[in-house]
Design an enzyme around this catalytic site. Structure first.
Site, mmCIF file in Angstrom:
data_model
loop_
_atom_site.group_PDB
_atom_site.id
_atom_site.type_symbol
_atom_site.label_atom_id
_atom_site.label_comp_id
_atom_site.label_asym_id
_atom_site.label_seq_id
_atom_site.Cartn_x
_atom_site.Cartn_y
_atom_site.Cartn_z
ATOM 1 N N ARG A 79 0.845 -1.201 0.000
ATOM 2 C CA ARG A 79 0.000 0.000 0.000
ATOM 3 C C ARG A 79 0.885 1.258 0.000
ATOM 4 O O ARG A 79 2.102 1.175 -0.098
ATOM 5 C CB ARG A 79 -0.946 -0.030 1.198
ATOM 6 C CG ARG A 79 -0.263 0.126 2.530
ATOM 7 C CD ARG A 79 -1.283 -0.028 3.658
ATOM 8 N NE ARG A 79 -0.646 0.113 4.953
ATOM 9 C CZ ARG A 79 -1.047 -0.550 6.035
ATOM 10 N NH1 ARG A 79 -2.050 -1.408 5.975
ATOM 11 N NH2 ARG A 79 -0.432 -0.354 7.191
ATOM 12 N N GLU A 96 2.561 2.994 1.790
ATOM 13 C CA GLU A 96 3.257 3.115 3.059
ATOM 14 C C GLU A 96 4.684 2.605 2.849
ATOM 15 O O GLU A 96 5.544 3.376 2.520
ATOM 16 C CB GLU A 96 2.492 2.365 4.156
ATOM 17 C CG GLU A 96 2.860 2.875 5.522
ATOM 18 C CD GLU A 96 1.757 2.745 6.573
ATOM 19 O OE1 GLU A 96 0.660 2.276 6.263
ATOM 20 O OE2 GLU A 96 2.032 3.117 7.724
ATOM 21 N N ASP A 108 7.719 -2.156 14.093
ATOM 22 C CA ASP A 108 7.649 -3.418 13.360
ATOM 23 C C ASP A 108 9.045 -4.036 13.260
ATOM 24 O O ASP A 108 9.229 -5.240 13.477
ATOM 25 C CB ASP A 108 7.085 -3.186 11.950
ATOM 26 C CG ASP A 108 5.763 -2.422 11.942
ATOM 27 O OD1 ASP A 108 5.673 -1.394 12.633
ATOM 28 O OD2 ASP A 108 4.834 -2.841 11.240
ATOM 29 N N GLU A 152 -1.164 -8.336 8.664
ATOM 30 C CA GLU A 152 -1.090 -7.225 9.616
ATOM 31 C C GLU A 152 -2.056 -7.433 10.787
ATOM 32 O O GLU A 152 -1.741 -7.107 11.929
ATOM 33 C CB GLU A 152 -1.469 -5.923 8.883
ATOM 34 C CG GLU A 152 -1.487 -4.689 9.757
ATOM 35 C CD GLU A 152 -1.730 -3.427 8.937
ATOM 36 O OE1 GLU A 152 -2.398 -3.522 7.889
ATOM 37 O OE2 GLU A 152 -1.253 -2.368 9.350
HETATM 38 C C1 RAM Z 1 0.807 1.385 10.524
HETATM 39 C C2 RAM Z 1 2.018 0.669 10.024
HETATM 40 C C3 RAM Z 1 2.819 -0.051 11.057
HETATM 41 C C4 RAM Z 1 2.564 0.397 12.456
HETATM 42 C C5 RAM Z 1 2.035 1.780 12.565
HETATM 43 C C6 RAM Z 1 1.744 2.210 13.961
HETATM 44 O O1 RAM Z 1 0.473 2.380 9.600
HETATM 45 O O2 RAM Z 1 1.675 -0.184 8.979
HETATM 46 O O3 RAM Z 1 2.681 -1.422 10.990
HETATM 47 O O4 RAM Z 1 3.787 0.286 13.132
HETATM 48 O O5 RAM Z 1 0.920 1.984 11.763
#
Ligand code: RAM
Length: 871
Positions: free
Chosen positions: A451, A453, A460, A729
């Site tokens: 995505r 990101e 992580d 996730e």
């Molecule tokens: C999400 C990310 C990640 C996480 C943060 C807080 O956007 O994908 O996994 O560490 O948020």
């Protein structure tokens, strides 16, 4: 290895470190007793020849000879002696990088005026070689991505170079030995560029131009002729520039390749560049250029279509059978102007349609426009996708699935571990963990690869870092990233949420300082020290570790860190209809206090290793105060923690927050909590990595195995039952009824929950390093039997060579095969009940060994061993 790399050609450490392994062959108890190193330069002059050293050290011996010269090649030899009266010799080479900014004769060049759609610029320059070439080394970097060519051939096999660092502070260059690419007479060098991380669309909110708006190339070929003379081919404004078939390329969006625009032979000597413009010199710094310390991104596994099908919506979709990260290449025949669009998806929705909502603003589409000249090969550039399925639109004629190949692309780290057992679902879990790592170790550790990101999320990375060491050698990968951690750390000691800091680029506006995220500063260096025994990581990161602890202290009152905003136990178990309060919420400040203690402990550990006795004292006192404050604020006298959750107990136990007398009851409460949830975990990002370890450490291995083997939500195996080929996730990325979690945050390739891999290797197979002999100089083999497993085998490539633990239950007896590498020692703990007899290769060992807590402990040296017990 030199700086952990085989024969590297651009080292910029002034005192590189040498390491080697001993091959003990069939012999047991092989230890090095002495070594002697000799280093010579290219002209065979000795530059360092210290006396023989009586030592078993075989890792990280610092070069201490006369100063090493920029661009020079050196050969080093080591002779080793062992305790069996044998000796052996090995040779390796290394070449220094460009050590000073003035070693760069090249100038940064750009295309000047660019079209708004930003096609990839091409640069080229012809040159003549009229003498015999001894060596030609190309040094190349770019804002942002480059692919270089010499005489029509690609330079090297790395992708997405120069990789991602905090570009405003340091930019890597790569060195390539191109001796075989240059030819007598006329030559041409060239490169094409992509916007990449530097100026492309990247970061949350799809930001642009985080590091700058100008695309630029810096390339220099240093030629040494056999007669000793030299020549330099270097970018300057005599280089010519144009554009070609790559009309658009963005990490998130994909690329558009119009084959009709290809400039055939653009990087060959015969090409006519008379209508190309002159490149424009850019005044960008060269003193921030650094050699590359980690393995570059390369192509790895390839996948063929497992099926081509038409979805209910009527779309043509190929399934590659694995959620992977990389791209698809295909061959096609069509007319000039035919336009094929390849879209990417990780999953199909409940109806079986191609699903891209979870990619958010990332288009993840590659478009190819054909030139119509027979068979054409289509491959995207300067982008990557995370996908299992592709949708094909605009394809001329019938799609032939055999013409499509998906290639996985990731940092070229040597694989180090395998884990297999008698339960196929656990084997699939291990597979998914490894694919989570492959997909997200693409030069930096990312949260997700698909995505909009794909950022270096600190939490992580920290959570997964120890597991990562088991699957691949991540020593240099994390060494490089940790340097950006310390460079991007804010001046108050807080750490940005993502590294490199794509949110703020130095301005503390995007926030940071979240418990469990910023602790990447302390946890990852410590994990690397344990796995690789490399003190230098601790030395380099020490100030950063200390600054982070300092930040928490400065934000605490009476030693309680209860300020700031935190992600908490991110994505913990919760239900929409939570009428009876089953959501497993753990107070964020309680978690913060635990990480405050943990980071302080790791800082103390590092201070001890580095001999910083004053700091040991100061922080030991602080740690006691932090734990006192925790007990006063969050724990009743009987040991009930105010957040009565699995995460709260797991962290309390793993970080030694409770006094000894309250630990067993805490473990019991944890076990009881798990039962209350019907043997399910309820933890999020910050509790999950510690859960099984806390249980097995305190006598509840059975409960840990029940969690590991749980097949329904929430659990590690639930996604596997739903067909996952990577770690998700969310525990329920796909719900039991087939519907999907919210599109706003639902990645199917997020390695964090894969942190269980560490427990599988270290506790179930039982391979670990002794903390006092880090980097597996001292090894522990301590299997944990349970979960109805009858066979567990783990192999692990330690810095000294292969260690393995393979246990089986055969006719009710426990059998254990162990391999220990040369120049290490180990303690093997064979699980024993009462007075059961233990033999090794048929000879009894029980009497010579200690009996500890249900194990018979045996000290051994290197070699292959076969233990068995009879009950
Ligand atoms: C999400 C990310 C990640 C996480 C943060 C807080 O956007 O994908 O996994 O560490 O948020």
């Amino acid at each position: 290895m030199t700086e952990n790399l085989p024969n590297p050609i651009s080292i910029d450490a002034v005192a590189p470190r040498f390491s080697w392994q001993l091959d003990g062959g069939q012999a047991r108890n092989v230890m090095q007793t002495a070594y002697q190193i000799k280093v010579t330069d290219d002209a065979k002059h000795t530059v360092w020849a210290p006396a023989k050293v009586n030592s078993d050290q075989s890792m990280y011996i610092y070069y201490q000879g006369s100063p090493l010269k920029s661009g020079e090649k050196y050969t080093w030899q080591v002779k080793v002696w062992d305790n069996h009266g044998k000796s052996s010799q090995g040779t390796a080479t290394f070449r220094m990088g460009l050590l000073k900014a003035d070693d760069w004769k090249a100038q940064w060049i750009g295309p000047g005026q660019e079209e708004a759609s930003r096609p990839s610029p091409l640069f080229r320059k012809g040159f003549i070689v009229n003498k015999k070439v001894k060596t030609a080394i190309a040094y190349i970097t770019a804002h942002s991505l480059y692919e270089a060519h010499i005489n029509g051939k690609r330079v090297g096999d790395a992708y997405l170079t120069p990789g991602y660092t905090s570009y405003n502070k340091r930019i890597q260059y790569q060195a390539y030995d191109v001796t075989n690419l240059v030819q007598p007479g006329a030559n041409a060098a060239g490169a094409s560029l992509g916007s990449g991380w530097y100026r492309g669309i990247y970061g949350i909110g799809t930001r642009h131009e985080i590091y700058g708006k100008d695309i630029a190339l810096l390339m220099q070929i240093n030629i040494t002729y056999t007669d000793g003379s030299t020549a330099t081919i270097a970018t300057d404004d005599t280089w010519k520039t144009s554009t070609g078939e790559v009309r658009y390329a963005e990490i998130y969006m994909g690329s558009t390749i119009d084959a009709r625009m290809e400039q055939k032979g653009w990087s060959t000597a015969g090409f006519n560049d008379s209508n190309w413009k002159n490149a424009v010199i850019g005044n960008y710094p060269k003193d921030i250029l650094i050699a590359t310390v980690n393995e570059p991104v390369k192509k790895h596994e390839t996948f063929k279509a497992i099926k081509l099908f038409t979805t209910p919506k009527g779309e043509k979709v190929i399934d590659f059978g694995q959620n992977l990260v990389g791209w698809v290449k295909f061959n096609v025949r069509g007319k000039a102007g035919d336009k094929i669009v390849i879209s990417h998806a990780e999953v199909l929705d409940k109806e079986g349609n191609f699903y891209t909502d979870n990619l958010r603003d990332a288009k993840c589409q590659n478009t190819f426009i054909l030139k119509g000249e027979g068979m054409e090969t289509c491959e995207p550039q300067f982008t990557w996708q995370g996908f299992r399925y592709i949708r094909i639109e605009g394809y001329p004629g019938d799609i032939k699935p055999e013409d499509f190949t998906a290639t996985a692309v990731y940092s070229d780290m040597p694989p180090t571990g395998t884990f297999a057992c008698s339960n196929p679902l656990i084997n699939q879990l291990q597979h998914n963990i490894q694919w989570g790592q492959k997909g997200n170790f693409l030069d930096i550790p990312t949260d997700c690869p698909q995505r909009d990101e794909r950022l270096g999320w600190t939490g992580d990375a920290q959570v997964f870092s120890r597991t990562a060491t088991f699957n691949m050698n991540v020593h240099n990968f994390f060494t490089k990233w940790l340097k950006d951690v310390s460079l991007d750390q804010f001046s108050d000691g807080s750490l940005p949420h993502v590294i490199p800091d794509a949110f703020d680029n130095g301005k503390p506006t995007g926030g940071g300082g979240s418990a469990g995220w910023s602790d990447a500063t302390t946890i990852i260096p410590w994990n690397m020290y344990l796995a690789y025994g490399d003190k230098q990581i601790l030395e380099n990161q020490y100030n950063s570790m200390k600054a982070w602890v300092g930040f928490m202290k400065s934000r605490s009152h009476n030693n309680l860190w209860n300020t700031g905003s935190h992600f908490g136990d991110w994505l913990f178990y919760t239900r929409n209809d939570d009428n009876d309060g089953t959501a497993a919420i753990t107070s964020k400040y309680l978690i913060a206090q635990c990480f405050y203690a943990h980071s302080t402990q790791l800082l103390i550990n590092a201070a001890k290793v580095l001999g910083k006795t004053e700091d040991v004292e100061t922080y030991t006192k602080l740690l006691a105060d932090i734990k006192d404050a925790y007990m006063r604020e969050y724990v009743t006298p009987n040991g009930l923690i105010s957040s009565d959750t699995q995460t709260a107990y797991a962290e309390a136990l793993e970080f030694d927050m409770l006094p000894e007398n309250l630990r067993a009851q805490a473990a019991d409460r944890l076990e009881a909590n798990i039962r209350r949830y019907g043997n399910h975990l309820t933890t999020g990002f910050l509790g999950t990595p510690y859960l099984c370890d806390a249980l097995s450490r305190y006598g509840h291995a059975d409960a840990a195995f029940r969690l590991l083997l749980q097949e329904n939500y929430p659990s590690w195996l639930y996604p596997i039952k739903m067909g996952a080929t990577t770690i998700w996730e969310r525990w329920d990325g796909i719900k039991p009824d087939g519907t999907l979690e919210v599109p706003s945050m639902n990645s199917y390739n997020h390695y964090a929950y894969g942190a269980i891999g560490d427990w599988m290797y270290r506790t179930v197979a039982g391979i670990d390093t002794k903390i006092e002999q880090p980097g597996y100089k001292g090894i522990t083999i301590k299997p944990t039997v349970g979960g109805k497993l009858t066979d567990v085998a783990a192999n692990y490539e330690t810095p000294y060579g292969k260690a393995s633990s393979h246990w089986k239950i055969e006719n009710g007896n426990f059998v254990l095969d162990v391999v220990i590498p040369a120049n290490t020692t180990a303690t093997v703990y064979v699980p024993t009940k009462g007075d059961s007899a233990v033999t090794e290769s048929g000879k009894p060992v029980t009497k010579a060994a200690d009996q500890i807590d249900g194990f018979t402990a045996v000290n051994i040296g290197s070699g292959t061993y076969h233990f068995s017990t009879t009950n």
